[in-house]
Design a protein around this motif. Structure first.
Motif, PDB file in Angstrom:
ATOM      1  N   ALA A  51       0.850  -0.953   0.104  1.00 25.89           N
ATOM      2  CA  ALA A  51      -0.114   0.126  -0.119  1.00 25.89           C
ATOM      3  C   ALA A  51       0.917   1.180  -0.029  1.00 25.89           C
ATOM      4  O   ALA A  51       0.499   2.126  -0.817  1.00 25.89           O
ATOM      5  N   GLY A  52       1.984   1.317   0.644  1.00 22.35           N
ATOM      6  CA  GLY A  52       2.980   2.409   0.903  1.00 22.35           C
ATOM      7  C   GLY A  52       3.513   2.827  -0.454  1.00 22.35           C
ATOM      8  O   GLY A  52       3.966   3.579  -0.755  1.00 22.35           O
ATOM      9  N   TRP A  53       3.808   1.438  -1.332  1.00 20.42           N
ATOM     10  CA  TRP A  53       4.452   1.697  -2.544  1.00 20.42           C
ATOM     11  C   TRP A  53       3.544   2.201  -3.583  1.00 20.42           C
ATOM     12  O   TRP A  53       4.305   2.950  -4.209  1.00 20.42           O
ATOM     13  N   LEU A  54       2.314   2.220  -3.441  1.00 20.78           N
ATOM     14  CA  LEU A  54       1.440   3.252  -4.427  1.00 20.78           C
ATOM     15  C   LEU A  54       1.482   4.348  -4.240  1.00 20.78           C
ATOM     16  O   LEU A  54       1.704   5.099  -5.049  1.00 20.78           O
ATOM     17  N   ASN A  55       1.557   4.862  -3.011  1.00 19.16           N
ATOM     18  CA  ASN A  55       1.907   6.138  -2.659  1.00 19.16           C
ATOM     19  C   ASN A  55       3.300   6.582  -3.193  1.00 19.16           C
ATOM     20  O   ASN A  55       3.521   7.593  -3.618  1.00 19.16           O
ATOM     21  N   ALA A  56       4.338   5.822  -2.792  1.00 18.00           N
ATOM     22  CA  ALA A  56       5.468   6.000  -3.329  1.00 18.00           C
ATOM     23  C   ALA A  56       5.745   6.237  -4.923  1.00 18.00           C
ATOM     24  O   ALA A  56       6.492   7.086  -5.346  1.00 18.00           O
ATOM     25  N   ALA A  57       4.868   5.556  -5.519  1.00 21.82           N
ATOM     26  CA  ALA A  57       4.787   5.465  -6.881  1.00 21.82           C
ATOM     27  C   ALA A  57       4.230   6.847  -7.243  1.00 21.82           C
ATOM     28  O   ALA A  57       4.570   7.658  -8.303  1.00 21.82           O
ATOM     29  N   ASN A  58       3.401   7.193  -6.565  1.00 23.84           N
ATOM     30  CA  ASN A  58       3.002   8.850  -7.087  1.00 23.84           C
ATOM     31  C   ASN A  58       4.003   9.725  -6.884  1.00 23.84           C
ATOM     32  O   ASN A  58       4.107  10.702  -7.368  1.00 23.84           O
ATOM     33  N   ALA A  59       4.539   9.420  -5.692  1.00 19.25           N
ATOM     34  CA  ALA A  59       5.671  10.488  -5.184  1.00 19.25           C
ATOM     35  C   ALA A  59       6.925  10.437  -6.581  1.00 19.25           C
ATOM     36  O   ALA A  59       7.683  11.381  -6.877  1.00 19.25           O
ATOM     37  N   PHE A  60       7.024   9.317  -6.948  1.00 24.55           N
ATOM     38  CA  PHE A  60       8.172   8.940  -8.128  1.00 24.55           C
ATOM     39  C   PHE A  60       7.646   9.869  -9.271  1.00 24.55           C
ATOM     40  O   PHE A  60       8.561  10.554  -9.858  1.00 24.55           O
ATOM     41  N   GLY A  61       6.384  10.001  -9.499  1.00 23.20           N
ATOM     42  CA  GLY A  61       5.908  10.589 -10.497  1.00 23.20           C
ATOM     43  C   GLY A  61       6.139  12.162 -10.212  1.00 23.20           C
ATOM     44  O   GLY A  61       6.297  12.922 -11.253  1.00 23.20           O
ATOM     45  N   TYR A  62       5.907  12.508  -9.086  1.00 27.22           N
ATOM     46  CA  TYR A  62       6.182  14.007  -8.439  1.00 27.22           C
ATOM     47  C   TYR A  62       7.372  14.318  -9.019  1.00 27.22           C
ATOM     48  O   TYR A  62       7.809  15.506  -9.566  1.00 27.22           O
ATOM     49  N   VAL A  63       8.482  13.456  -8.701  1.00 28.07           N
ATOM     50  CA  VAL A  63       9.856  13.702  -8.926  1.00 28.07           C
ATOM     51  C   VAL A  63      10.080  13.968 -10.169  1.00 28.07           C
ATOM     52  O   VAL A  63      10.765  14.942 -10.705  1.00 28.07           O
ATOM     53  N   PHE A  64       9.610  13.279 -11.168  1.00 27.70           N
ATOM     54  CA  PHE A  64       9.694  13.205 -12.676  1.00 27.70           C
ATOM     55  C   PHE A  64       9.202  14.669 -12.847  1.00 27.70           C
ATOM     56  O   PHE A  64       9.585  15.420 -13.782  1.00 27.70           O
ATOM     57  N   GLY A  65       7.618  14.747 -12.631  1.00 27.42           N
ATOM     58  CA  GLY A  65       7.092  15.915 -12.856  1.00 27.42           C
ATOM     59  C   GLY A  65       7.617  17.139 -12.557  1.00 27.42           C
ATOM     60  O   GLY A  65       7.816  18.230 -13.346  1.00 27.42           O
ATOM     61  N   ALA A  66       8.421  17.207 -11.382  1.00 30.56           N
ATOM     62  CA  ALA A  66       8.864  18.551 -11.035  1.00 30.56           C
ATOM     63  C   ALA A  66      10.172  18.522 -11.612  1.00 30.56           C
ATOM     64  O   ALA A  66      10.436  19.887 -12.039  1.00 30.56           O
ATOM     65  N   LEU A  67      10.916  17.568 -12.070  1.00 32.09           N
ATOM     66  CA  LEU A  67      11.999  17.758 -12.745  1.00 32.09           C
ATOM     67  C   LEU A  67      11.788  18.463 -14.383  1.00 32.09           C
ATOM     68  O   LEU A  67      12.547  19.347 -14.868  1.00 32.09           O
ATOM     69  N   VAL A  68      10.825  17.909 -14.859  1.00 29.43           N
ATOM     70  CA  VAL A  68      10.209  18.208 -16.287  1.00 29.43           C
ATOM     71  C   VAL A  68       9.871  19.872 -16.081  1.00 29.43           C
ATOM     72  O   VAL A  68      10.054  20.535 -16.852  1.00 29.43           O
ATOM     73  N   THR A  69       8.844  20.125 -15.033  1.00 28.24           N
ATOM     74  CA  THR A  69       8.745  21.472 -14.699  1.00 28.24           C
ATOM     75  C   THR A  69       9.880  22.406 -14.506  1.00 28.24           C
ATOM     76  O   THR A  69       9.943  23.538 -15.272  1.00 28.24           O
ATOM     77  N   LEU A  70      10.911  22.087 -13.924  1.00 28.24           N
ATOM     78  CA  LEU A  70      12.007  22.768 -13.729  1.00 28.24           C
ATOM     79  C   LEU A  70      12.854  22.901 -14.933  1.00 28.24           C
ATOM     80  O   LEU A  70      13.143  24.103 -15.268  1.00 28.24           O
ATOM     81  N   ALA A  71      12.698  22.208 -15.847  1.00 31.87           N
ATOM     82  CA  ALA A  71      13.397  22.056 -17.054  1.00 31.87           C
ATOM     83  C   ALA A  71      12.747  22.975 -18.105  1.00 31.87           C
ATOM     84  O   ALA A  71      13.461  23.886 -18.986  1.00 31.87           O
ATOM     85  N   LEU A  72      11.409  22.905 -18.024  1.00 24.85           N
ATOM     86  CA  LEU A  72      10.504  23.874 -18.909  1.00 24.85           C
ATOM     87  C   LEU A  72      10.116  25.172 -18.354  1.00 24.85           C
ATOM     88  O   LEU A  72       9.532  26.093 -18.995  1.00 24.85           O
ATOM     89  N   SER A  73      10.456  25.439 -17.162  1.00 24.65           N
ATOM     90  CA  SER A  73       9.854  26.816 -16.512  1.00 24.65           C
ATOM     91  C   SER A  73      10.264  27.946 -17.101  1.00 24.65           C
ATOM     92  O   SER A  73       9.451  29.029 -16.983  1.00 24.65           O
ATOM     93  N   GLN A  74      11.407  28.346 -17.709  1.00 26.25           N
ATOM     94  CA  GLN A  74      11.577  29.177 -18.288  1.00 26.25           C
ATOM     95  C   GLN A  74      11.578  29.350 -20.157  1.00 26.25           C
ATOM     96  O   GLN A  74      11.712  30.387 -20.631  1.00 26.25           O
ATOM     97  N   ARG A  75      10.771  28.140 -20.380  1.00 24.50           N
ATOM     98  CA  ARG A  75      10.442  28.144 -22.062  1.00 24.50           C
ATOM     99  C   ARG A  75       9.056  28.161 -22.049  1.00 24.50           C
ATOM    100  O   ARG A  75       8.459  28.506 -23.200  1.00 24.50           O
ATOM    101  N   VAL A  76       8.355  27.548 -21.108  1.00 25.61           N
ATOM    102  CA  VAL A  76       6.903  27.019 -21.336  1.00 25.61           C
ATOM    103  C   VAL A  76       6.151  28.163 -20.123  1.00 25.61           C
ATOM    104  O   VAL A  76       6.474  27.880 -19.034  1.00 25.61           O
ATOM    105  N   PRO A  77       5.208  29.047 -20.574  1.00 24.63           N
ATOM    106  CA  PRO A  77       4.320  29.818 -19.685  1.00 24.63           C
ATOM    107  C   PRO A  77       3.840  28.700 -18.404  1.00 24.63           C
ATOM    108  O   PRO A  77       3.216  27.664 -18.641  1.00 24.63           O
ATOM    109  N   ALA A  78       3.620  29.582 -17.052  1.00 25.76           N
ATOM    110  CA  ALA A  78       3.152  28.742 -16.133  1.00 25.76           C
ATOM    111  C   ALA A  78       1.889  28.405 -16.258  1.00 25.76           C
ATOM    112  O   ALA A  78       1.242  27.395 -15.848  1.00 25.76           O
ATOM    113  N   SER A  79       1.071  29.066 -16.919  1.00 25.01           N
ATOM    114  CA  SER A  79      -0.347  28.940 -17.237  1.00 25.01           C
ATOM    115  C   SER A  79      -0.594  27.621 -18.083  1.00 25.01           C
ATOM    116  O   SER A  79      -1.467  26.799 -17.874  1.00 25.01           O
TER     117      SER A  79
END
Length: 397
Positions: A51-79
């Motif tokens: 059960a904890g793994w599934l929330n960890a999987a969600n958090a792994f997605g957050y890691v990747f999503g935060a990385l992608v957002t960091l990479a795109l933050s100055q090229r793609v509008p926040a909106s």
């Protein structure tokens, strides 16, 4: 037209659209898992670690999503990041209710995290740009963004899901996910419209591009470390507090009351913390938030009483969304505007890494002791460490 932009929405309506994003990305996609978890464990025969793994999987997605957002933050509008993130998060919430397969569940939780992180980070940057010439109103907008939407998500899910399971049994967990996904899709038009209304006008042809702002990571180290402790500790409480109640023979009424009390705390939290955000550019707001959260996390393990549980839920609610509010305010007060989205993305990345570890480690402790209490107690100790480290953070200028 070079300067064209969508018609400006009233500030309160734009802020409401952003806060509904937090309702979805956090209140539904992340926190409501704690309500659905006991039913999924019983119906599907999972261990605490699974059960904890599934929330960890969600958090792994957050890691990747935060990385992608960091990479795109100055090229793609926040909106744009916010709108795409919201659409993806809503869609994968629906998908979570359509299969029992553990591998598919893992995939949907990962993707919900990816898109949820993009929306959460971008929404924070958009809220930080509101009322930029008025520190108190700006602090209030940031606090409301994180607090109001999260509180609404907690109250709505807490008012419906425990009674759904009490009436239909643990096999109703797919319906729970479908309800959350359907509500998310209903919120989507207002969320997208609000974010587009806050999109800055495009520069005229030939105008020079704004210089990229470098993040002073070394100077931000104490705040980053403190926020990492927040990610490690808070997610354990959210994931397993309902399981703790169930293990002590608490019924759906107690679960709903606890979830509702957390939601009340979240909804009140912007008014409790806005002045602190407006006054301090250091790590003190984050340290204060984590200190109060430490007490809230420890109480249900230390007391085991109904009063202790209710006070715990209230204190946790008063702080859980104010930690991201504190680091967003820190970024707003200490970084140039082009770096706001990148700053929030960096904090979210560190926080998400902590999230991947916390649920699995606490679940393993729960399996070893036959009680999830020691896992929740260890989370409180980590939050206390984060409070101490955050006090070391000085303003950057």
């Amino acid at each position: 037209m070079s300067g064209a932009r969508p018609p400006r929405a009233p500030a309160w309506l734009a802020l409401l659209g952003l806060t509904l994003g937090v309702c979805v990305t956090n209140g539904f996609a992340r926190f409501a898992y704690g309500l659905i978890l006991p039913a999924m464990r019983e119906d599907l025969g999972w261990t605490y670690a699974e059960a904890g793994w599934l929330n960890a999987a969600n958090a792994f997605g957050y890691v990747f999503g935060a990385l992608v957002t960091l990479a795109l933050s100055q090229r793609v509008p926040a909106s744009r990041l916010f709108s795409v993130g919201m659409a993806g998060c809503a869609g994968f919430l629906l998908a979570t209710g359509l299969t029992e397969d553990f591998a598919a569940q893992t995939a949907w939780r990962v993707l919900t995290g990816v898109f949820g992180a993009a929306a959460f980070v971008a929404g924070g940057a958009l809220s930080a740009a509101m009322h930029r010439d008025d520190p108190r109103r700006n602090a209030m907008a940031i606090a409301l963004y994180f607090g109001l939407g999260g509180g609404l998500g907690m109250v709505l899910s807490g008012a419906v899901l425990p009674f759904l399971f009490a009436r239909l049994g643990p096999g109703a967990w797919p319906m729970a996910w479908l309800l959350l996904g359907g509500a998310s899709l209903a919120f989507l038009p207002l969320c997208i419209w609000a974010s587009e209304s806050l999109r800055p006008p495009r520069a005229a042809p030939g105008a020079p591009r704004a210089a990229r702002a470098r993040l002073p990571i070394r100077a931000m180290a104490a705040a980053i470390a403190g926020y990492g402790c927040f990610g490690l500790g808070y997610i354990v409480y959210v994931t397993f507090i309902v399981a703790l109640i169930a293990s002590r023979d608490g019924g759906p009424g107690l679960v709903a009351a606890t979830w509702g009390m957390i939601g009340v705390g979240i909804a009140v939290s912007p008014f409790a913390w806005r002045g602190i955000f407006a006054r301090h550019a250091s790590g003190r707001p984050l340290a204060m938030v984590l200190g109060v959260m430490t007490l809230g996390t420890a109480l249900p393990v230390l007391t085991g009483s109904l009063a202790g549980l209710m006070v715990s839920a209230l204190l946790f609610g008063l702080t859980v969304f104010m930690a991201p509010g504190a680091v967003t305010s820190f970024s707003r007060r200490n970084l140039p505007e082009p770096a706001w989205t990148a700053g929030v993305s960096l904090f979210t990345l560190v926080f998400a890494i902590g999230q991947t570890i916390g649920p699995v480690a606490a679940g393993a402790l729960g399996d070893a002791f036959g009680d999830i209490g020691p896992g929740i107690a260890s989370a409180g100790a980590i939050l206390a460490l984060g409070a101490g480290v955050s006090l070391l953070q000085k303003p950057l200028s």
